[in-house]
Design an enzyme around this catalytic site. Structure first.
Site, PDB file in Angstrom:
ATOM      1  N   SER A  97      -8.726   9.035 -13.545  1.00  0.00           N
ATOM      2  CA  SER A  97      -9.362   7.787 -13.150  1.00  0.00           C
ATOM      3  C   SER A  97      -9.738   7.749 -11.667  1.00  0.00           C
ATOM      4  CB  SER A  97      -8.413   6.640 -13.525  1.00  0.00           C
ATOM      5  OG  SER A  97      -8.996   5.402 -13.242  1.00  0.00           O
ATOM      6  N   ARG A 539       4.430  -1.418  -4.991  1.00  0.00           N
ATOM      7  CA  ARG A 539       3.238  -2.158  -4.557  1.00  0.00           C
ATOM      8  C   ARG A 539       3.619  -3.565  -4.126  1.00  0.00           C
ATOM      9  NH1 ARG A 539      -0.511   1.437  -5.291  1.00  0.00           N
ATOM     10  NH2 ARG A 539      -0.733   2.547  -7.251  1.00  0.00           N
TER      11      ARG A 539
END
Ligand code: 16G
Ligand code: MG
Length: 577
Positions: A97, A539
């Site tokens: 990706s 994150r």
């Protein structure tokens, strides 16, 4: 499975061109038992790299390409077992990706073009990490647990992105397929959503569409032409669209598709792979996360632009505002545009179908408020990852799902689709019939299997044309809250456990309390942390009333993660960009 017959030249018993002459050819006939000797011999050619543990993550396996040969071989084996179990065609996509070019990855696609079932993700992790001596046991165990009938035939479709490593790795997949007697068709270079589409076409006897790239282009372009045929071709939204292709597969596929698209849809492709590196300083992920323009794209203020990611399953729109700053229209803005459009059409058609929007914790707070209060659609929040959004969306007649990063689509229940198609045919009231026809064309324009940059782009372009909206008018629907995403390196990201669709941290102790205290110091603020499913980091997301505050909050939260969750290396600095 009548479509197994038309395999043509590409279905060969042996995919790996690198096999040594010493080994006997793998018999292509489906076998009653697994030939463990052959499996072991071929597995040796795709030896497991020592000391590497890989996990089937949010979107399959992903790591440095040089460590993936064995994984690919194992995914070939597993795809055969999954195909035998489901009695359906299974897809294997070789891609990483938006990751850098040196990485690669692989994911399996289930029968209706959806992500692999979670229990099989566990089998995948076990199989890939099994030592050679354990392979036989693991394979037998999967067959037993999943009730796999070995006599059943297996058929796999394969696709790959443009990474230099992808071709060789996809050949390792075919070795795995062949050694278990599976058959396959290699589509070669395709976008990830195109392969999902192929799987769905093949398993619905072609009802969903024709399982070729040409069939894909025809289906989408016909629907686009039908949907936009009444629009004013001179309209302001008909100016050229500039597309940043991330130096990936999207560039090739858009070029192939161009002849199918009507003349009045003008696109200019940039970052087509002739110069720059895949996903480097360009592409949807770069634009979204860094909130910066991609390199290599010449633009003037107000021009409509979009970015695909490396395998073309994500899209974000953007333009340059009067102050020459980036104005980003991300997945949330796309979801808002599409759901408003669908709701209006449903109202016009007099259809009482349930419509909902599915988001993740990353959705901008303004988008959620706008959807609930202005569009008046129910909004649900689920964990990050397409499979979670897709699954939730299926609970409604029409489920619009988008991640803020630009991955999303719309799913229609079988009953909803039937109702709409019947109404488009039989409705007496001309206005209602017209609305139903537009809904029908929208269904055909959307890739319901998975988020698809090409399909989403055409949906957005059609809606803008129909509404005669410029990108600025679309953007003005609501104003995003300033936000910031950061990442923190920790010794083991699994120390962070979350709840409430990843919006609250349960562990390590004290972290959530710290985040709550920090968030209270800013207006309209929200922050959360979660372990990444694709990278070895934690994150951090923060939003607040001003960019400065969002940046400060994100930084403070990263420090909290660093101190409470075992940060490694230097503590996060205030430099956020
Ligand atoms: C994968 C997911 C995407 C998700 C992202 C999160 C699929 C097909 N793709 O790219 O949906 O947003 O991972 O990455 O599921 P992260 O866990 O590293 O933040
Ligand atoms: Mg992608």
């Amino acid at each position: 499975m009548s479509n197994w017959i038309s395999l043509g030249q590409s279905c060969v018993p042996l995919g790996g061109l690198t096999l040594p002459v010493l080994l006997p050819p793998i018999p292509s006939a489906s076998r009653k038992e697994m030939d463990f000797e052959a499996i072991t011999n071929y597995s040796k050619l795709h030896a497991k790299p020592p000391g590497v543990f890989l996990q089937y993550g949010t979107a399959g396996f992903r790591t440095k390409a040089e460590n993936l040969d064995h994984t690919m071989f194992c995914m070939g084996l597993l795809a055969v077992l999954r195909s035998k179990q489901t009695k359906a065609t299974i897809g294997v996509m070789v891609t990483a990706s938006h990751n850098p070019e040196e990485d690669n990855g692989v994911k399996l696609i289930d029968p209706l073009g959806e992500m692999l079932a979670p229990t099989w993700e566990d089998h995948a992790t076990r199989l890939v990490n099994a030592e050679e001596r354990e392979l036989q046991h693991v394979l037998t165990d999967i067959c037993k647990k999943e009730d796999v009938t070995l006599q059943q035939e297996a058929f796999i479709v394969i696709g790959r992105d443009t990474r230099p490593s992808s071709k060789k790795l996809s050949q390792s997949v075919t070795d795995g397929i062949s050694v278990l007697g599976g058959q396959y068709h290699d589509y070669g270079l395709v976008t990830t959503p195109q392969l999902h589409y192929m799987v769905r076409c093949r398993n619905t006897d072609g009802i969903y569409g024709t399982a070729t790239v040409q069939g894909y282009y025809e289906k989408l372009s016909n629907a686009f032409v039908e949907l936009t045929k009444e629009t004013n071709h001179q309209s302001r939204s008909r100016t050229a669209l500039k597309i940043d292709c991330a130096n990936g597969i999207g560039a090739l596929k858009l070029k192939e598709m161009e002849p199918y698209l009507p003349k009045y849809f003008v696109m200019h492709r940039y970052n087509v792979g002739s110069k720059g590196k895949l996903n480097h300083l360009c592409g949807a992920d770069f634009v979204k996360v860094h909130q910066k323009f991609p390199v290599g794209l010449e633009m003037k203020p107000g021009e409509r632009c979009c970015s695909f990611d490396g395998d073309a399953d994500r899209i974000v729109y953007f333009c340059e505002d009067a102050a020459e700053c980036l104005c980003l229209l991300d997945g949330d803005k796309i979801a808002t545009l599409i759901s408003t459009f669908l709701k209006e059409l449903l109202d016009k058609a007099g259809q009482t179908l349930t419509l909902a929007v599915i988001q993740t914790a990353y959705a901008n707070g303004s988008s959620t408020r706008y959807l609930k209060e202005t569009v008046k659609v129910p909004v649900h929040c689920v964990k990050t990852g397409v499979k979670h959004l897709h699954h939730k969306a299926q609970e409604f007649d029409i489920g619009v799902y988008f991640e803020a990063n630009g991955h999303g689509t719309v799913v229609f229940s079988k009953a909803a689709e039937e109702k709409i198609r019947n109404q488009a045919k039989e409705e007496k009231d001309p206005q209602k019939r017209e609305a139903a026809k537009m809904l029908e064309n929208t269904i055909d324009l959307i890739n319901q299997a998975v988020g698809d940059a090409i399909s989403d782009m055409l949906v957005v372009e059609a809606i803008l044309a129909l509404k005669d909206f410029t990108i600025q008018e679309w953007d003005a629907l609501y104003v995003d809250l300033p936000n910031r995403q950061l990442k923190v390196k920790v010794a083991d990201r699994r120390v962070i456990d979350t709840t409430d669709a990843e919006r609250r941290a349960v562990t390590p102790p004290g972290l959530q309390e710290r985040i709550d205290r920090l968030t209270k110091q800013f207006q309209l603020a929200r922050a959360f942390v979660r372990p990444s499913g694709t990278e070895d980091v934690v994150r951090v997301y923060a939003e607040a009333n001003t960019q400065e505050n969002a940046d400060r909050l994100a930084h403070e939260v990263s420090l909290a993660v660093y101190h409470l969750a075992g940060g490694v290396g230097e503590p996060p600095t205030t430099e956020v960009r």
